[in-house]
Motif scaffolding. Sequence first.
Motif, PDB file in Angstrom:
ATOM      1  N   ARG A  33       0.840  -1.215   0.000  1.00  0.00           N
ATOM      2  CA  ARG A  33       0.000   0.000   0.000  1.00  0.00           C
ATOM      3  C   ARG A  33       0.874   1.264   0.000  1.00  0.00           C
ATOM      4  O   ARG A  33       0.505   2.281  -0.577  1.00  0.00           O
ATOM      5  N   ALA A  34       2.033   1.141   0.662  1.00  0.00           N
ATOM      6  CA  ALA A  34       2.935   2.311   0.700  1.00  0.00           C
ATOM      7  C   ALA A  34       3.391   2.651  -0.712  1.00  0.00           C
ATOM      8  O   ALA A  34       3.424   3.823  -1.102  1.00  0.00           O
ATOM      9  N   GLY A  35       3.723   1.635  -1.488  1.00  0.00           N
ATOM     10  CA  GLY A  35       4.162   1.837  -2.872  1.00  0.00           C
ATOM     11  C   GLY A  35       3.065   2.481  -3.710  1.00  0.00           C
ATOM     12  O   GLY A  35       3.322   3.394  -4.498  1.00  0.00           O
ATOM     13  N   GLN A  36       1.846   2.014  -3.507  1.00  0.00           N
ATOM     14  CA  GLN A  36       0.723   2.585  -4.266  1.00  0.00           C
ATOM     15  C   GLN A  36       0.528   4.058  -3.921  1.00  0.00           C
ATOM     16  O   GLN A  36       0.370   4.910  -4.790  1.00  0.00           O
ATOM     17  N   LEU A  37       0.553   4.311  -2.627  1.00  0.00           N
ATOM     18  CA  LEU A  37       0.349   5.676  -2.150  1.00  0.00           C
ATOM     19  C   LEU A  37       1.443   6.601  -2.689  1.00  0.00           C
ATOM     20  O   LEU A  37       1.183   7.712  -3.160  1.00  0.00           O
ATOM     21  N   GLN A  39       3.269   6.202  -5.335  1.00  0.00           N
ATOM     22  CA  GLN A  39       3.098   6.412  -6.774  1.00  0.00           C
ATOM     23  C   GLN A  39       1.993   7.443  -7.068  1.00  0.00           C
ATOM     24  O   GLN A  39       2.150   8.303  -7.923  1.00  0.00           O
ATOM     25  N   TRP A  40       0.914   7.373  -6.311  1.00  0.00           N
ATOM     26  CA  TRP A  40      -0.146   8.364  -6.488  1.00  0.00           C
ATOM     27  C   TRP A  40       0.363   9.775  -6.254  1.00  0.00           C
ATOM     28  O   TRP A  40       0.084  10.699  -7.022  1.00  0.00           O
ATOM     29  N   MET A  41       1.153   9.930  -5.192  1.00  0.00           N
ATOM     30  CA  MET A  41       1.590  11.285  -4.838  1.00  0.00           C
ATOM     31  C   MET A  41       2.681  11.795  -5.773  1.00  0.00           C
ATOM     32  O   MET A  41       2.630  12.938  -6.227  1.00  0.00           O
ATOM     33  N   HIS A  42       3.673  10.931  -6.054  1.00  0.00           N
ATOM     34  CA  HIS A  42       4.894  11.440  -6.684  1.00  0.00           C
ATOM     35  C   HIS A  42       5.024  11.124  -8.175  1.00  0.00           C
ATOM     36  O   HIS A  42       5.909  11.658  -8.832  1.00  0.00           O
ATOM     37  N   GLN A  43       4.162  10.244  -8.683  1.00  0.00           N
ATOM     38  CA  GLN A  43       4.250   9.968 -10.105  1.00  0.00           C
ATOM     39  C   GLN A  43       2.960  10.382 -10.825  1.00  0.00           C
ATOM     40  O   GLN A  43       2.988  11.039 -11.837  1.00  0.00           O
ATOM     41  N   LYS A  44       1.836  10.014 -10.217  1.00  0.00           N
ATOM     42  CA  LYS A  44       0.565  10.379 -10.849  1.00  0.00           C
ATOM     43  C   LYS A  44       0.108  11.769 -10.394  1.00  0.00           C
ATOM     44  O   LYS A  44      -0.898  12.285 -10.867  1.00  0.00           O
ATOM     45  N   LEU A  45       0.831  12.338  -9.453  1.00  0.00           N
ATOM     46  CA  LEU A  45       0.588  13.709  -8.981  1.00  0.00           C
ATOM     47  C   LEU A  45      -0.862  13.937  -8.530  1.00  0.00           C
ATOM     48  O   LEU A  45      -1.492  14.945  -8.874  1.00  0.00           O
ATOM     49  N   ALA A  46      -1.370  12.964  -7.759  1.00  0.00           N
ATOM     50  CA  ALA A  46      -2.743  13.073  -7.247  1.00  0.00           C
ATOM     51  C   ALA A  46      -2.861  14.296  -6.351  1.00  0.00           C
ATOM     52  O   ALA A  46      -1.945  14.630  -5.609  1.00  0.00           O
ATOM     53  N   ARG A  47      -3.992  14.969  -6.439  1.00  0.00           N
ATOM     54  CA  ARG A  47      -4.173  16.204  -5.661  1.00  0.00           C
ATOM     55  C   ARG A  47      -4.774  15.927  -4.286  1.00  0.00           C
ATOM     56  O   ARG A  47      -4.719  16.771  -3.397  1.00  0.00           O
ATOM     57  N   SER A  48      -5.407  14.761  -4.117  1.00  0.00           N
ATOM     58  CA  SER A  48      -5.982  14.467  -2.804  1.00  0.00           C
ATOM     59  C   SER A  48      -6.132  12.952  -2.647  1.00  0.00           C
ATOM     60  O   SER A  48      -6.009  12.202  -3.625  1.00  0.00           O
ATOM     61  N   TYR A  49      -6.427  12.537  -1.419  1.00  0.00           N
ATOM     62  CA  TYR A  49      -6.607  11.103  -1.166  1.00  0.00           C
ATOM     63  C   TYR A  49      -7.770  10.555  -1.997  1.00  0.00           C
ATOM     64  O   TYR A  49      -7.761   9.399  -2.407  1.00  0.00           O
ATOM     65  N   LYS A  50      -8.746  11.403  -2.244  1.00  0.00           N
ATOM     66  CA  LYS A  50      -9.946  10.960  -2.990  1.00  0.00           C
ATOM     67  C   LYS A  50      -9.580  10.421  -4.381  1.00  0.00           C
ATOM     68  O   LYS A  50     -10.229   9.531  -4.900  1.00  0.00           O
ATOM     69  N   PRO A  56      -8.321   1.299  -0.781  1.00  0.00           N
ATOM     70  CA  PRO A  56      -9.644   1.123  -0.172  1.00  0.00           C
ATOM     71  C   PRO A  56     -10.110   2.408   0.513  1.00  0.00           C
ATOM     72  O   PRO A  56      -9.289   3.149   1.069  1.00  0.00           O
ATOM     73  N   LYS A  57     -11.417   2.620   0.460  1.00  0.00           N
ATOM     74  CA  LYS A  57     -11.971   3.857   1.017  1.00  0.00           C
ATOM     75  C   LYS A  57     -11.598   4.013   2.496  1.00  0.00           C
ATOM     76  O   LYS A  57     -11.254   5.110   2.951  1.00  0.00           O
ATOM     77  N   GLY A  58     -11.624   2.904   3.218  1.00  0.00           N
ATOM     78  CA  GLY A  58     -11.302   2.948   4.651  1.00  0.00           C
ATOM     79  C   GLY A  58      -9.883   3.475   4.886  1.00  0.00           C
ATOM     80  O   GLY A  58      -9.655   4.280   5.779  1.00  0.00           O
ATOM     81  N   LEU A  59      -8.964   3.010   4.048  1.00  0.00           N
ATOM     82  CA  LEU A  59      -7.568   3.454   4.182  1.00  0.00           C
ATOM     83  C   LEU A  59      -7.450   4.941   3.849  1.00  0.00           C
ATOM     84  O   LEU A  59      -6.772   5.697   4.552  1.00  0.00           O
ATOM     85  N   ARG A  60      -8.142   5.360   2.803  1.00  0.00           N
ATOM     86  CA  ARG A  60      -8.089   6.781   2.433  1.00  0.00           C
ATOM     87  C   ARG A  60      -8.603   7.657   3.571  1.00  0.00           C
ATOM     88  O   ARG A  60      -8.040   8.700   3.862  1.00  0.00           O
ATOM     89  N   GLU A  61      -9.664   7.178   4.225  1.00  0.00           N
ATOM     90  CA  GLU A  61     -10.210   7.961   5.346  1.00  0.00           C
ATOM     91  C   GLU A  61      -9.236   8.003   6.510  1.00  0.00           C
ATOM     92  O   GLU A  61      -9.023   9.048   7.133  1.00  0.00           O
ATOM     93  N   LYS A  62      -8.602   6.832   6.763  1.00  0.00           N
ATOM     94  CA  LYS A  62      -7.613   6.780   7.852  1.00  0.00           C
ATOM     95  C   LYS A  62      -6.464   7.757   7.567  1.00  0.00           C
ATOM     96  O   LYS A  62      -6.007   8.489   8.437  1.00  0.00           O
ATOM     97  N   LEU A  63      -6.001   7.743   6.323  1.00  0.00           N
ATOM     98  CA  LEU A  63      -4.881   8.614   5.944  1.00  0.00           C
ATOM     99  C   LEU A  63      -5.279  10.077   6.106  1.00  0.00           C
ATOM    100  O   LEU A  63      -4.529  10.883   6.648  1.00  0.00           O
TER     101      LEU A  63
END
Length: 354
Positions: A33-37, A39-50, A56-63
């Motif tokens: 999950r750390a790798g996925q996260l 990649q979202w932040m630093h490669q796909k440049l996601a703007r938010s957890y959403k 999983p939604k539960g993990l996104r909420e926890k984060l």
Amino acid sequence: MAWENRNGKTDIKSLSLSELEQELAALGEKPFRAGQLYQWMHQKLARSYKDMTNLPKGLREKLASAYACTTLRQVQMQESRIDGTRKFLFALEDGHVVESVWMRYKHGNSVCISSQVGCRMGCRFCASTLGGLVRGLLPGEMLDQVYAISLLTGERVSNVVVMGTGEPLDNYDSLVRFLELLTDEKGLHISARNITVSTCGLAPQMRKLAREKLQITLALSLHAATDEKRRSLMPVANRYGIGELMEACREYFEQTGRRITFEYSLVGGVNDTREDARLLAALAGPLRCHVNLIPVNPIKERDYVQSEAGRIQVFKNMLEKNGINVTIRREMGRDIDGACGQLRRSYMQEDQTC
Ligand code: SAH
């Protein structure tokens, strides 16, 4: 280093992959999950957890409840009609603003980022320092200037220069983490050789940076070739003399194999004589430094003026005759608030009056 924002929350974009793995393990999550996260932040440049749709939604909420996730909000953008340079003003989470610049060159797109909100170095000709230092930026806040510009322009960023507002070596740990994340092959993977960090000359931190053995270019803002003249332009020269700075440059070259760049802002009638050029050549020659001449960009708070074009040419020729590799910095975005910190400053002044 906790990389906390002012609410005491850890900024997740500032964490390394191994730190992220530890954090997620502590939350009872699987290591992948750390790798996925990441990649979202630093490669796909996601703007938010959403946006991180395979988490999983539960993990996104926890984060979201445990960590802050840096995002910058564009508050202004000026585009030069001359060369397409774009100057961005971004608001940080706490409402402070920083400026970043996007420049298009033949060899690729370059982003100039800020490393601090304001600056405490006090260089006499610089607009960024007039209001003092507010705070250093987190690694995630430095990265996000590159990420936001990459998203807004829709173009690849190939070069990054840390030459905006702030003294990067006065925010040392953040800077080094920023560089690690920016060059990481699991992130944007920008080549270290395409990154330049500019310092006003904090000698101990320059030596410390040398020992990190990064392949980045270090640029030293010299601006004068004698201590006396340098002190009249830059208060930091009272702390570190030119002799000590040259020692630090030598160490940087020895440790990294990378040649130093000297930046030299030419100020009319102050540091632009033939004698100044001769003394500068004597400093740059033995270290085989590249010299970048910058015609000073006058700010209204000071009465410094640019050197005449003829003088600049004579200065350049003098250096070349002495075997120095020299360029005159092309002035990008002349028609927009060009000099460091001017856009932020004019924005803040407007803001105070309304
Ligand atoms: N604190 C760092 C990086 C920020 S400034 C440093 O001092 O190097 C980037 C470069 O622009 C520095 O060389 C700085 O001295 C120069 N600079 C700042 N204001 C300027 C101005 N008004 N005209 C010309 N150069 C300027």
